[in-house]
Motif scaffolding. Structure first.
Motif, mmCIF file in Angstrom:
data_model
loop_
_atom_site.group_PDB
_atom_site.id
_atom_site.type_symbol
_atom_site.label_atom_id
_atom_site.label_comp_id
_atom_site.label_asym_id
_atom_site.label_seq_id
_atom_site.Cartn_x
_atom_site.Cartn_y
_atom_site.Cartn_z
ATOM 1 N N CYS A 33 -6.508 7.274 -6.356
ATOM 2 C CA CYS A 33 -6.351 6.234 -7.381
ATOM 3 C C CYS A 33 -7.356 5.125 -7.153
ATOM 4 O O CYS A 33 -7.458 4.586 -6.045
ATOM 5 C CB CYS A 33 -4.929 5.667 -7.343
ATOM 6 N N CYS A 40 -1.200 -3.543 -6.608
ATOM 7 C CA CYS A 40 -0.199 -2.467 -6.583
ATOM 8 C C CYS A 40 -0.510 -1.440 -5.504
ATOM 9 O O CYS A 40 0.381 -0.753 -5.005
ATOM 10 C CB CYS A 40 -0.069 -1.799 -7.954
ATOM 11 N N GLY A 41 -1.779 -1.330 -5.122
ATOM 12 C CA GLY A 41 -2.164 -0.354 -4.108
ATOM 13 C C GLY A 41 -1.726 -0.744 -2.703
ATOM 14 O O GLY A 41 -1.628 0.124 -1.830
ATOM 15 N N CYS A 44 1.634 0.719 -2.336
ATOM 16 C CA CYS A 44 1.772 2.008 -3.042
ATOM 17 C C CYS A 44 2.259 3.107 -2.091
ATOM 18 O O CYS A 44 1.634 3.385 -1.060
ATOM 19 C CB CYS A 44 0.429 2.399 -3.655
ATOM 20 N N TRP A 58 -6.534 4.833 1.274
ATOM 21 C CA TRP A 58 -6.073 4.758 -0.115
ATOM 22 C C TRP A 58 -6.984 3.812 -0.903
ATOM 23 O O TRP A 58 -7.320 2.736 -0.452
ATOM 24 C CB TRP A 58 -4.626 4.263 -0.147
ATOM 25 N N GLU A 99 -3.010 6.698 -11.288
ATOM 26 C CA GLU A 99 -2.968 5.939 -12.536
ATOM 27 C C GLU A 99 -3.592 6.809 -13.628
ATOM 28 O O GLU A 99 -4.732 7.266 -13.480
ATOM 29 C CB GLU A 99 -3.766 4.630 -12.349
ATOM 30 N N HIS A 131 -0.103 1.363 -15.144
ATOM 31 C CA HIS A 131 -0.284 -0.054 -14.808
ATOM 32 C C HIS A 131 -1.317 -0.703 -15.725
ATOM 33 O O HIS A 131 -1.635 -1.870 -15.539
ATOM 34 C CB HIS A 131 -0.822 -0.180 -13.374
HETATM 35 S S1 SF4 Z 1 -1.813 2.472 -10.004
HETATM 36 FE FE1 SF4 Z 1 -0.001 3.529 -9.203
HETATM 37 S S2 SF4 Z 1 -0.823 5.188 -7.918
HETATM 38 FE FE2 SF4 Z 1 -2.486 3.709 -8.237
HETATM 39 S S3 SF4 Z 1 -2.413 2.336 -6.487
HETATM 40 FE FE3 SF4 Z 1 -1.213 1.387 -8.127
HETATM 41 S S4 SF4 Z 1 0.888 2.062 -7.763
HETATM 42 FE FE4 SF4 Z 1 -0.449 3.431 -6.570
#
Ligand code: SF4
Length: 285
Positions: A33, A40-41, A44, A58, A99, A131
């Motif tokens: 992602c 959000c990461g 995550c 990540w 995402e 997101h």
């Molecule tokens: S968009 Fe979703 S999958 Fe990507 S880092 Fe954010 S929470 Fe994780």
């Protein structure tokens, strides 16, 4: 960031674990992602999946599944038959570990092609979880898809704050996600705001009132009980709880979820889902 593309044999994954109570299948248009280095990461849960990351940090890689729409079409009959035999319906969660509309979607158009393919070969139910406000660019397709299957668009808005101290910015501004929800909802597309993981909210009444005006329902979940570990241990190993506690120490306790659910129910009576039941479309009466 390393960006690659590769074919996939079957883009429809039969769900297991907690997601099995939500849909029969998940569908990941990308592996990795590119929002992994945004807010959000940080917490995550996907970053803990070693099979998926293969040891890579990540947010450092994105693999476009270049033949995803073809793969969907080819595997549709077999996976539909399997779902009809083993589950209540052929239902798809798009996406649970990436995402669906990363910035690179403008170049690859993987998710866009899948949605168009679904117009021809619809599942019984589709949960589109994102997101990013770019979901609203697909309004016409989503409106048509809503006539062919049970569709819910889930837009993640975890807080009314644009920043948490010491953490990167959101992948997309809160305001833009609200605007996308408003557009979809006005066009008649079933729209749900997912406040997950719940982050400290500055003005809870105003926040949930705003959600009530632009969505059919709201789903709340806390990292405790919602991150795949029993006690929120996965998230506690990240920088997220410390930043949350700096803003509001209560927000890292499960009681905070109860309090926010109470506020949400004031503004969206009968339209509030909690934990996995909420993601399944089951709301408290
Ligand atoms: S968009 Fe979703 S999958 Fe990507 S880092 Fe954010 S929470 Fe994780």
């Amino acid at each position: 960031m390393e960006i690659t593309s590769a074919p996939i044999r079957n883009v429809l994954t039969r769900t297991s674990g907690y997601l099995a109570s939500v849909t029969s299948h998940s569908l990941q248009p990308y592996r990795g992602c590119s929002l992994g280095n945004s807010l959000c990461g940080i917490g995550c849960y996907v970053q803990h999946n070693r099979y998926l990351t293969r040891g890579r940090p990540w947010g450092s890689f994105l693999e476009a599944r270049e033949n995803a729409a073809d793969s969907y079409r080819r595997n549709y009959p077999r996976e539909r038959r399997w779902a009809e035999r083993n589950r209540e319906a052929f239902s798809i969660f798009l996406s649970s570990s990436t995402e669906p509309f990363p910035p690179q979607e403008a170049r690859f158009r993987i998710t866009g092609q899948i949605l168009e393919e679904m117009l021809v070969h619809p599942p019984d139910e589709l949960v589109l979880q994102t997101h990013r406000p770019q979901v609203a660019d697909h309004l016409d397709v989503l409106r048509d898809l809503g006539d062919r299957c049970r569709l819910r668009v889930h837009i993640s808005i975890e807080t009314d704050r644009e920043r948490l101290p010491g953490l990167p910015a959101h992948g997309s501004p809160v305001e833009e996600r609200f605007e996308a929800a408003r557009k979809l909802s006005r066009a008649g597309v079933a729209t749900v705001i997912t406040v997950s993981p719940l982050l400290p909210i500055r003005a809870p009444d105003a926040f949930f009132e705003r959600i009530a005006q632009c969505a059919d329902a709201v789903v709340l979940d806390h990292f405790i009980g919602g991150d795949g570990s029993t006690d929120g241990g996965r998230t506690r190993a990240t920088a997220l709880p410390a930043a949350m506690a700096q803003v509001d120490p209560d927000s890292v306790e499960l009681g905070y979820l109860d309090r926010m659910v109470t506020v949400a129910e004031r503004h969206l009576p009968g339209r509030v889902g909690v934990h996995i039941e909420g993601f399944s479309g089951r709301y408290r009466s």
